[in-house]
Design an enzyme around this catalytic site. Structure first.
Site, PDB file in Angstrom:
ATOM      1  N   TYR A 119      -9.493  38.968  52.955  1.00 28.62           N
ATOM      2  CA  TYR A 119      -8.975  38.435  54.108  1.00 28.62           C
ATOM      3  C   TYR A 119      -9.506  39.346  55.205  1.00 28.62           C
ATOM      4  O   TYR A 119      -9.445  40.408  55.597  1.00 28.62           O
ATOM      5  CB  TYR A 119      -7.297  38.830  53.834  1.00 28.62           C
ATOM      6  CG  TYR A 119      -6.698  38.550  55.163  1.00 28.62           C
ATOM      7  CD1 TYR A 119      -7.034  37.402  55.986  1.00 28.62           C
ATOM      8  CD2 TYR A 119      -5.292  39.004  55.211  1.00 28.62           C
ATOM      9  CE1 TYR A 119      -6.012  36.854  57.142  1.00 28.62           C
ATOM     10  CE2 TYR A 119      -4.424  38.750  56.394  1.00 28.62           C
ATOM     11  CZ  TYR A 119      -4.760  37.681  57.253  1.00 28.62           C
ATOM     12  OH  TYR A 119      -4.209  37.396  58.177  1.00 28.62           O
ATOM     13  N   LYS A 140     -10.168  34.330  52.728  1.00 31.89           N
ATOM     14  CA  LYS A 140      -9.274  33.896  54.020  1.00 31.89           C
ATOM     15  C   LYS A 140     -10.121  34.409  55.256  1.00 31.89           C
ATOM     16  O   LYS A 140     -10.139  35.585  55.546  1.00 31.89           O
ATOM     17  CB  LYS A 140      -7.928  34.393  53.843  1.00 31.89           C
ATOM     18  CG  LYS A 140      -6.904  33.962  54.908  1.00 31.89           C
ATOM     19  CD  LYS A 140      -5.672  34.501  55.080  1.00 31.89           C
ATOM     20  CE  LYS A 140      -4.774  34.085  56.260  1.00 31.89           C
ATOM     21  NZ  LYS A 140      -3.414  34.591  56.142  1.00 31.89           N
TER      22      LYS A 140
END
Length: 292
Positions: free
Chosen positions: A134, A163
């Site tokens: 992420y 992400k």
């Protein structure tokens, strides 16, 4: 793609006294499942992970994995700026029945790019679960360079998704064009959902899908069916609401909107505070205008 296209970074409902509201957690899960979410990301930033204890996170992972009953997948947010603590939580998460873990770039201590690589390799090496990396520089204070994400994607077998929430479409496009075919890249920015898809993203880890799950599925279906004009028009229509979810510290605006929908209460934990009256008016007006 193992986790599908529409993933939701789920809120953690609280009671008036600040405890986790387990019946409302279940209600929130059911609502998200019914409106098209394919994977729930639990105890991420939207889930107020900085204010959840280690024990609460493990309990939340187990509860959500049990309640999902295989209908959707569950990703546990196990990352922090402490590598050893991230490894410990990741190992415990694996025993709860979740389908994967999400590990955020270490925040506050601003590691070097090599430091981030070593951090992610250490955490991923401690589990057999799929790992989502992420990148969210506006929260962590450091951007993961494209080369850093590519090294992790190519060198670590169980890093299966990224992400990407930098909001930098050039960076996203460079990452997508050079990543392994079996590594998925997800937008982490609701108001850039369609632009991210246009440079090759596989889907989104969304906040707004709490309110716009069905609409976001429709946007995505239109885009992949070749009706880019419709997808873009829907993006523009819903962008004001998506942006309003971050008018102040998240997830306060979202929890207020969810309270208006009768799904959970608006309670948040300090240092996040509830919306003031002016902010509430903005959210309620947008919900009414958009018929959400």
């Amino acid at each position: 793609m193992y986790f599908g296209r529409l993933l939701t970074a789920m809120i953690t409902p609280f009671t008036t006294d600040g405890a986790i509201d387990w019946p409302r957690v279940k209600d929130t899960m059911e609502h998200l499942i019914q409106t098209g979410t394919e994977t729930l990301v639990v105890a991420g930033t939207t889930g107020e992970s900085p204010t959840l204890s280690h024990e609460e996170k493990v309990e939340l992972f187990r509860f959500c994995a049990d309640e999902a009953k295989g209908r959707v997948k569950v990703i546990a947010g196990t990352g922090s700026n402490n590598t050893a603590a991230s490894i410990e939580l990741t190992k415990e998460a694996e025993s709860t029945g979740v389908d994967g873990v999400m590990v955020v770039a270490p925040y506050y201590n601003k590691p070097s790019q090599e430091g981030m690589i070593q951090h992610f390799k250490a955490v991923a090496g401690a589990t057999n679960l799929p790992v989502m990396v992420y990148n969210v520089p506006h929260r962590t204070g450091v951007n993961m360079a494209t080369e850093t994400m590519l090294r992790l994607a190519h060198e670590v077998e169980n890093i299966t998704s990224i992400k990407e929430a930098s909001g930098d479409l050039v960076q996203a496009a460079q990452l997508i064009s050079r990543k392994p075919e079996d590594v998925a890249v997800y937008s982490g920015v609701d108001e850039l959902f369609i632009p991210y898809l246009s440079v090759g993203a596989d889907g989104i880890v969304s906040v707004a899908s709490h309110l716009l799950g069905s609409e976001m599925k429709e946007m995505m279906n239109a885009f992949f069916a070749g009706d880019v004009k419709k997808a873009a028009e829907m993006q523009q229509t819903y962008n004001p609401l998506m942006q309003a979810m971050f008018m102040t510290s998240s997830p306060a605006p979202l929890k207020y909107a969810m309270a208006l929908k009768g799904i959970c209460e608006e309670h948040v934990r300090l240092p996040v505070i509830p919306l003031n009256d002016q902010q509430k008016d903005i959210v309620s007006t947008l919900l009414e205008e958009l018929k959400v």
